[in-house]
Design an enzyme around this catalytic site. Structure first.
Site, mmCIF file in Angstrom:
data_model
loop_
_atom_site.group_PDB
_atom_site.id
_atom_site.type_symbol
_atom_site.label_atom_id
_atom_site.label_comp_id
_atom_site.label_asym_id
_atom_site.label_seq_id
_atom_site.Cartn_x
_atom_site.Cartn_y
_atom_site.Cartn_z
ATOM 1 N N ARG A 62 -0.519 -0.264 10.306
ATOM 2 C CA ARG A 62 -1.402 0.613 9.538
ATOM 3 C C ARG A 62 -2.247 1.533 10.421
ATOM 4 O O ARG A 62 -3.374 1.872 10.096
ATOM 5 C CB ARG A 62 -2.290 -0.213 8.608
ATOM 6 C CG ARG A 62 -1.490 -0.896 7.523
ATOM 7 C CD ARG A 62 -2.315 -1.833 6.666
ATOM 8 N NE ARG A 62 -1.450 -2.433 5.658
ATOM 9 C CZ ARG A 62 -0.612 -3.445 5.895
ATOM 10 N NH1 ARG A 62 -0.558 -3.980 7.102
ATOM 11 N NH2 ARG A 62 0.163 -3.920 4.948
ATOM 12 N N LEU A 85 3.348 0.461 12.824
ATOM 13 C CA LEU A 85 2.162 0.799 13.624
ATOM 14 C C LEU A 85 0.951 -0.005 13.175
ATOM 15 O O LEU A 85 -0.185 0.348 13.498
ATOM 16 C CB LEU A 85 1.864 2.304 13.542
ATOM 17 C CG LEU A 85 2.937 3.227 14.114
ATOM 18 C CD1 LEU A 85 2.515 4.686 13.986
ATOM 19 C CD2 LEU A 85 3.235 2.882 15.574
ATOM 20 N N TYR A 113 3.513 3.323 -6.409
ATOM 21 C CA TYR A 113 2.824 4.185 -5.451
ATOM 22 C C TYR A 113 2.286 5.394 -6.212
ATOM 23 O O TYR A 113 3.054 6.277 -6.630
ATOM 24 C CB TYR A 113 3.769 4.671 -4.354
ATOM 25 C CG TYR A 113 4.301 3.613 -3.426
ATOM 26 C CD1 TYR A 113 3.771 2.335 -3.388
ATOM 27 C CD2 TYR A 113 5.350 3.907 -2.567
ATOM 28 C CE1 TYR A 113 4.264 1.376 -2.523
ATOM 29 C CE2 TYR A 113 5.858 2.952 -1.696
ATOM 30 C CZ TYR A 113 5.314 1.692 -1.679
ATOM 31 O OH TYR A 113 5.813 0.751 -0.814
ATOM 32 N N SER A 147 -1.691 3.271 17.042
ATOM 33 C CA SER A 147 -1.622 4.714 17.296
ATOM 34 C C SER A 147 -2.998 5.233 17.698
ATOM 35 O O SER A 147 -3.990 5.012 16.996
ATOM 36 C CB SER A 147 -1.139 5.454 16.044
ATOM 37 O OG SER A 147 -1.233 6.851 16.217
#
Length: 330
Positions: free
Chosen positions: A210, A208, A56, A214
């Site tokens: 990605r 969610l 990451y 939401s």
């Protein structure tokens, strides 16, 4: 914050975890100061499980976590740090493969321990199955690191039921990290029954989908990097926004947000499933944590699942090339 055990007889961790991936540029720019504040706010709220990966931001994420804990007064043994390894990226950030060979297990861990400034990692897991390396060899190397005290528990990520069984036969697997949400329910057929039989916990990412589940993040700005995912393209995206609208209507009746309902749904699937809240902002974290206070009745769950039926999502989780690399999708 409630707690649960990670796997049968495993370590005690918070009922939800914090996923740090988005703090290292995966879905657009992130503000390091806000990210640091979000990690600390999560720990203050009782979250102990912190999820990162050495690829990451090519180490940035681990350094960020180190900085969040350093000088904060947060004791190292009060948090559970789990790390994924094996993902390979080029200087542009593009993925170029996976390496889960025994030598890479040990080399990657050495760099991780240095970046995190810690003597041990709580849970270590290959991010993907390396098709060139038998899972027994990867797990055997992690087991050596457990015996040496550098790692405490073994995890796996995005692996199928057969691979999980083979790994577990070499050394007990504590947790499987895999995508699970109202829009990604593929694990329910084979993987979830297998891990429950073996006493392996689930740390669920993508709860969610990605951001599709939401209201604040489902729609794309012109430069949104999520446009590379099939679910955010063209007619697929339009269809998935219809599913979101149905969920929003239910959420409004319950005085909640669609995201909160989606998180509460994942949490409702069992104490052995730990939702990973993936956020880089304190306000989103606060919203997500309120979802853990929602109690969904059997009727509520039926209404939610009717609004977003299993298999109704349009588009795959990843593009075809990436799906082909996922042992969990075979």
């Amino acid at each position: 914050m409630e707690t649960t055990t990670l796997g049968r007889g495993g370590p005690v961790v918070s009922r939800a975890g914090l996923g740090l991936m988005g703090m290292s540029g995966i879905y657009g720019r992130a503000d390091d100061a806000e990210s640091l504040a979000t990690i600390r706010a999560a720990v203050d709220a009782g979250i102990t499980l912190l999820d990162t990966g050495d690829f990451y931001g090519m180490g940035h994420n681990e350094l960020l976590l180190r900085d969040a804990l350093r000088g904060s007064g947060i004791p190292r043994d009060s948090v559970f740090i789990q790390v994924k390894f094996g993902g390979q990226r080029d200087p542009s950030g593009a993925f170029v493969g996976s390496d889960a060979s025994p030598a890479m297990v040990k080399s990657s861990l050495a760099y991780t321990l240095t970046r995190l400034d810690t003597d041990y990692v709580d849970l270590y897991q290959p991010a993907r199955l390396d098709p060139r390396v038998p899972i027994e060899e990867t797990v055997g190397a992690v087991a050596e690191m457990i015996k040496a005290g550098y790692v405490r528990y073994l995890g796996l990520s995005e692996m199928g039921a057969d691979t999980i069984r083979r790994a577990h036969a070499v050394h007990p697997v504590t947790a499987l990290q895999i995508e699970y949400s109202l829009m990604s329910r593929g694990i329910e057929a084979q993987i979830l029954p297998a891990v429950r039989e073996l006493g392996i916990g689930i740390t669920a990412y993508g709860i969610l989908s990605r951001g599709l589940l939401s209201t604040g993040t489902a729609r794309l700005a012109p430069d949104d990097p999520r446009a590379r995912f099939p679910r955010f393209r063209g007619e697929n995206h339009a269809r998935n926004l219809e599913l979101l609208a149905a969920l929003e209507a239910i959420a409004e009746d319950k005085g909640a947000t669609a995201a909160q309902l989606a998180i509460a749904w994942v949490a409702s699937r069992g104490d052995d499933i730990i939702p990973l809240i993936g956020t880089k902002r304190r306000d989103r974290l606060s919203e997500a944590l309120r979802a853990l206070d929602l109690t969904l009745s059997a009727d509520d769950l039926a209404v939610i699942e009717a609004a977003v039926p299993a298999g109704a999502v349009a588009g795959d989780r990843y593009d075809a090339a990436q799906v082909a690399m996922l042992d969990s999708e075979r």
